[in-house]
Design a protein around this motif. Structure first.
Motif, PDB file in Angstrom:
ATOM      1  N   SER A 132       0.853  -1.190   0.000  1.00  0.00           N
ATOM      2  CA  SER A 132       0.000   0.000   0.000  1.00  0.00           C
ATOM      3  C   SER A 132       0.886   1.235   0.000  1.00  0.00           C
ATOM      4  O   SER A 132       1.955   1.252   0.625  1.00  0.00           O
ATOM      5  CB  SER A 132      -0.874   0.038   1.260  1.00  0.00           C
ATOM      6  OG  SER A 132      -1.697  -1.100   1.324  1.00  0.00           O
ATOM      7  N   VAL A 133       0.425   2.279  -0.668  1.00  0.00           N
ATOM      8  CA  VAL A 133       1.150   3.548  -0.687  1.00  0.00           C
ATOM      9  C   VAL A 133       1.092   4.177   0.702  1.00  0.00           C
ATOM     10  O   VAL A 133       0.039   4.195   1.344  1.00  0.00           O
ATOM     11  CB  VAL A 133       0.556   4.504  -1.746  1.00  0.00           C
ATOM     12  CG1 VAL A 133       1.195   5.880  -1.662  1.00  0.00           C
ATOM     13  CG2 VAL A 133       0.721   3.910  -3.142  1.00  0.00           C
ATOM     14  N   ILE A 134       2.216   4.683   1.155  1.00  0.00           N
ATOM     15  CA  ILE A 134       2.319   5.329   2.467  1.00  0.00           C
ATOM     16  C   ILE A 134       2.009   6.815   2.329  1.00  0.00           C
ATOM     17  O   ILE A 134       2.472   7.467   1.392  1.00  0.00           O
ATOM     18  CB  ILE A 134       3.732   5.149   3.053  1.00  0.00           C
ATOM     19  CG1 ILE A 134       3.996   3.665   3.316  1.00  0.00           C
ATOM     20  CG2 ILE A 134       3.927   5.992   4.308  1.00  0.00           C
ATOM     21  CD1 ILE A 134       5.426   3.366   3.708  1.00  0.00           C
ATOM     22  N   SER A 135       1.237   7.340   3.275  1.00  0.00           N
ATOM     23  CA  SER A 135       0.970   8.776   3.369  1.00  0.00           C
ATOM     24  C   SER A 135       1.631   9.300   4.634  1.00  0.00           C
ATOM     25  O   SER A 135       1.800   8.559   5.610  1.00  0.00           O
ATOM     26  CB  SER A 135      -0.535   9.045   3.442  1.00  0.00           C
ATOM     27  OG  SER A 135      -1.176   8.595   2.272  1.00  0.00           O
ATOM     28  N   ASN A 136       1.991  10.570   4.633  1.00  0.00           N
ATOM     29  CA  ASN A 136       2.529  11.188   5.837  1.00  0.00           C
ATOM     30  C   ASN A 136       1.467  11.214   6.924  1.00  0.00           C
ATOM     31  O   ASN A 136       0.302  11.466   6.655  1.00  0.00           O
ATOM     32  CB  ASN A 136       3.007  12.605   5.545  1.00  0.00           C
ATOM     33  CG  ASN A 136       4.244  12.623   4.679  1.00  0.00           C
ATOM     34  OD1 ASN A 136       5.099  11.763   4.774  1.00  0.00           O
ATOM     35  ND2 ASN A 136       4.333  13.615   3.815  1.00  0.00           N
ATOM     36  N   GLY A 137       1.885  10.936   8.141  1.00  0.00           N
ATOM     37  CA  GLY A 137       0.973  10.922   9.278  1.00  0.00           C
ATOM     38  C   GLY A 137       1.260   9.715  10.138  1.00  0.00           C
ATOM     39  O   GLY A 137       1.855   8.726   9.687  1.00  0.00           O
ATOM     40  N   GLY A 138       0.846   9.783  11.385  1.00  0.00           N
ATOM     41  CA  GLY A 138       1.153   8.698  12.312  1.00  0.00           C
ATOM     42  C   GLY A 138       2.645   8.598  12.495  1.00  0.00           C
ATOM     43  O   GLY A 138       3.311   9.584  12.792  1.00  0.00           O
ATOM     44  N   VAL A 139       3.217   7.421  12.265  1.00  0.00           N
ATOM     45  CA  VAL A 139       4.663   7.239  12.429  1.00  0.00           C
ATOM     46  C   VAL A 139       5.456   7.705  11.211  1.00  0.00           C
ATOM     47  O   VAL A 139       6.677   7.810  11.273  1.00  0.00           O
ATOM     48  CB  VAL A 139       5.037   5.768  12.745  1.00  0.00           C
ATOM     49  CG1 VAL A 139       4.342   5.276  13.994  1.00  0.00           C
ATOM     50  CG2 VAL A 139       4.773   4.868  11.576  1.00  0.00           C
ATOM     51  N   TYR A 140       4.777   7.964  10.073  1.00  0.00           N
ATOM     52  CA  TYR A 140       5.480   8.233   8.825  1.00  0.00           C
ATOM     53  C   TYR A 140       5.621   9.717   8.503  1.00  0.00           C
ATOM     54  O   TYR A 140       4.679  10.500   8.653  1.00  0.00           O
ATOM     55  CB  TYR A 140       4.735   7.579   7.652  1.00  0.00           C
ATOM     56  CG  TYR A 140       4.663   6.082   7.735  1.00  0.00           C
ATOM     57  CD1 TYR A 140       5.813   5.307   7.701  1.00  0.00           C
ATOM     58  CD2 TYR A 140       3.442   5.432   7.839  1.00  0.00           C
ATOM     59  CE1 TYR A 140       5.744   3.914   7.765  1.00  0.00           C
ATOM     60  CE2 TYR A 140       3.363   4.053   7.903  1.00  0.00           C
ATOM     61  CZ  TYR A 140       4.529   3.305   7.867  1.00  0.00           C
ATOM     62  OH  TYR A 140       4.453   1.939   7.932  1.00  0.00           O
ATOM     63  N   SER A 141       6.800  10.079   7.991  1.00  0.00           N
ATOM     64  CA  SER A 141       7.020  11.375   7.350  1.00  0.00           C
ATOM     65  C   SER A 141       8.021  11.161   6.224  1.00  0.00           C
ATOM     66  O   SER A 141       8.799  10.203   6.238  1.00  0.00           O
ATOM     67  CB  SER A 141       7.530  12.420   8.351  1.00  0.00           C
ATOM     68  OG  SER A 141       8.784  12.045   8.874  1.00  0.00           O
ATOM     69  N   GLY A 142       7.983  12.029   5.237  1.00  0.00           N
ATOM     70  CA  GLY A 142       8.872  11.895   4.088  1.00  0.00           C
ATOM     71  C   GLY A 142       8.375  10.913   3.057  1.00  0.00           C
ATOM     72  O   GLY A 142       9.157  10.386   2.271  1.00  0.00           O
ATOM     73  N   ALA A 143       7.060  10.686   3.009  1.00  0.00           N
ATOM     74  CA  ALA A 143       6.486   9.655   2.138  1.00  0.00           C
ATOM     75  C   ALA A 143       6.676   9.928   0.647  1.00  0.00           C
ATOM     76  O   ALA A 143       6.527   9.024  -0.163  1.00  0.00           O
ATOM     77  CB  ALA A 143       5.001   9.473   2.443  1.00  0.00           C
ATOM     78  N   THR A 144       7.016  11.156   0.278  1.00  0.00           N
ATOM     79  CA  THR A 144       7.259  11.483  -1.134  1.00  0.00           C
ATOM     80  C   THR A 144       8.658  12.059  -1.325  1.00  0.00           C
ATOM     81  O   THR A 144       8.901  12.816  -2.266  1.00  0.00           O
ATOM     82  CB  THR A 144       6.197  12.472  -1.656  1.00  0.00           C
ATOM     83  OG1 THR A 144       6.241  13.661  -0.854  1.00  0.00           O
ATOM     84  CG2 THR A 144       4.810  11.871  -1.623  1.00  0.00           C
ATOM     85  N   THR A 145       9.578  11.677  -0.439  1.00  0.00           N
ATOM     86  CA  THR A 145      10.958  12.146  -0.521  1.00  0.00           C
ATOM     87  C   THR A 145      11.899  10.950  -0.617  1.00  0.00           C
ATOM     88  O   THR A 145      11.467   9.802  -0.528  1.00  0.00           O
ATOM     89  CB  THR A 145      11.336  12.989   0.718  1.00  0.00           C
ATOM     90  OG1 THR A 145      11.404  12.127   1.861  1.00  0.00           O
ATOM     91  CG2 THR A 145      10.321  14.104   0.967  1.00  0.00           C
ATOM     92  N   SER A 146      13.173  11.223  -0.721  1.00  0.00           N
ATOM     93  CA  SER A 146      14.153  10.143  -0.841  1.00  0.00           C
ATOM     94  C   SER A 146      14.389   9.405   0.473  1.00  0.00           C
ATOM     95  O   SER A 146      14.995   8.330   0.473  1.00  0.00           O
ATOM     96  CB  SER A 146      15.482  10.690  -1.366  1.00  0.00           C
ATOM     97  OG  SER A 146      16.008  11.636  -0.460  1.00  0.00           O
ATOM     98  N   THR A 147      13.917   9.961   1.592  1.00  0.00           N
ATOM     99  CA  THR A 147      14.075   9.306   2.885  1.00  0.00           C
ATOM    100  C   THR A 147      12.731   9.180   3.581  1.00  0.00           C
ATOM    101  O   THR A 147      12.061  10.181   3.834  1.00  0.00           O
ATOM    102  CB  THR A 147      15.044  10.085   3.792  1.00  0.00           C
ATOM    103  OG1 THR A 147      16.317  10.177   3.132  1.00  0.00           O
ATOM    104  CG2 THR A 147      15.225   9.396   5.136  1.00  0.00           C
ATOM    105  N   LEU A 148      12.335   7.951   3.872  1.00  0.00           N
ATOM    106  CA  LEU A 148      11.124   7.696   4.644  1.00  0.00           C
ATOM    107  C   LEU A 148      11.518   7.608   6.110  1.00  0.00           C
ATOM    108  O   LEU A 148      12.352   6.783   6.488  1.00  0.00           O
ATOM    109  CB  LEU A 148      10.462   6.384   4.209  1.00  0.00           C
ATOM    110  CG  LEU A 148       9.211   5.991   4.998  1.00  0.00           C
ATOM    111  CD1 LEU A 148       8.071   6.979   4.717  1.00  0.00           C
ATOM    112  CD2 LEU A 148       8.793   4.569   4.666  1.00  0.00           C
TER     113      LEU A 148
END
Length: 97
Positions: free
Chosen positions: A43-59
């Motif tokens: 599944s595609v990751i979105s920013n939020g919760g534990v995730y940031s940088g979902a559309t950058t070179s570093t997740l």
């Protein structure tokens, strides 16, 4: 993609990140994906919760819960041609006290 995504092993409620080696791509776009079922689907990751940088070179993953143990990650990089990264596995363990 010049290097494979490395697997990560962390204690629960700590932070980690994933980043592929991309060489010298001009203006690439990044789409990070996660599998919670052993790689059967992603599944595609979105920013939020534990995730940031979902559309950058570093997740980035922040304050990762134990329930994320075994999740698999990959990134699709597009710059005229789509390139899938290797898959990296996240191992999350209970921290020793």
């Amino acid at each position: 993609i010049t290097t494979a995504l490395p697997n990560r092993s962390i204690c629960e409620n700590t932070n980690t990140s994933f980043s592929p080696g991309t060489g010298t791509l001009a203006c690439p776009t990044y789409v990070w994906k996660v599998s919670t079922n052993g790689g059967a689907s992603y599944s595609v990751i979105s920013n939020g919760g534990v995730y940031s940088g979902a559309t950058t070179s570093t997740l980035n993953l922040t304050n990762v819960p134990l329930s994320y143990n075994g999740y698999r990650y990959r990134v699709v990089i597009t710059n005229g041609v789509c390139r899938d990264s290797s898959t990296a596995t996240l191992t999350v363990t209970t921290c020793p006290t």
